[in-house]
Design a protein around this motif. Structure first.
Motif, PDB file in Angstrom:
ATOM      1  N   ALA A  46       0.860  -1.187   0.000  1.00 14.60           N
ATOM      2  CA  ALA A  46       0.000   0.000   0.000  1.00 14.60           C
ATOM      3  C   ALA A  46       0.891   1.230   0.000  1.00 14.60           C
ATOM      4  O   ALA A  46       2.024   1.171   0.463  1.00 14.60           O
ATOM      5  N   GLY A  65       5.299   4.056   1.535  1.00 10.89           N
ATOM      6  CA  GLY A  65       4.576   2.821   1.296  1.00 10.89           C
ATOM      7  C   GLY A  65       4.890   1.773   2.348  1.00 10.89           C
ATOM      8  O   GLY A  65       5.904   1.854   3.043  1.00 10.89           O
ATOM      9  N   SER A  89       0.563  -1.085  -6.459  1.00 14.01           N
ATOM     10  CA  SER A  89       0.607  -2.159  -5.466  1.00 14.01           C
ATOM     11  C   SER A  89       1.068  -3.440  -6.128  1.00 14.01           C
ATOM     12  O   SER A  89       0.689  -3.722  -7.259  1.00 14.01           O
TER      13      SER A  89
END
Ligand SMILES: [Zn+2]
Length: 116
Positions: A46, A65, A89
């Motif tokens: 993410a 991230g 992602s």
């Protein structure tokens, strides 16, 4: 490239991985852990853009991230990219341990990820 200075903790009872450290296993409440370090590249899980950075950052914004290393450790780091354009992602990232900002002229080291 300097070594990634992160220590992760694996529950001796159920194998659940913790980073950062917890006093008791989040899964089985066990209290004994084995220390280990993240290994290999990381897979991006993410990410987000962060504005309003704390003092000591030169950048206007950062892309940060959460990524999972090949041996299961999940950690938050700064992604080396100018924009969200090429970021998605599941992509593979190469981790490194580098100065992320400067406080009183001294570098503060942290985790960075370079998209491969
Ligand atoms: Zn456990």
């Amino acid at each position: 490239m300097s070594e990634i200075k992160i220590t992760a903790y694996k529950c001796k009872k159920c194998g659940h991985i913790h980073y950062p450290q917890h006093e008791r296993c989040l899964k089985c409440k066990g209290r004994e852990f084995e220390e280990f370090e993240p290994e290999g590249n990381a897979k991006l899980l993410a990410y987000t853009q962060m504005f309003n950075l704390p003092w000591g950052f030169d950048e206007r914004f950062l892309i940060i991230g959460i990524a999972q290393f090949e041996n299961g450790v999940k950690a938050l780091g700064q992604i080396k990219a100018e924009s969200l354009g090429g970021i998605k992602s599941g992509m593979t990232l190469k981790p490194s341990w580098e100065p992320v900002r400067y406080v009183y002229g001294e570098p503060v080291y942290g985790l960075k990820f370079e998209p491969l």
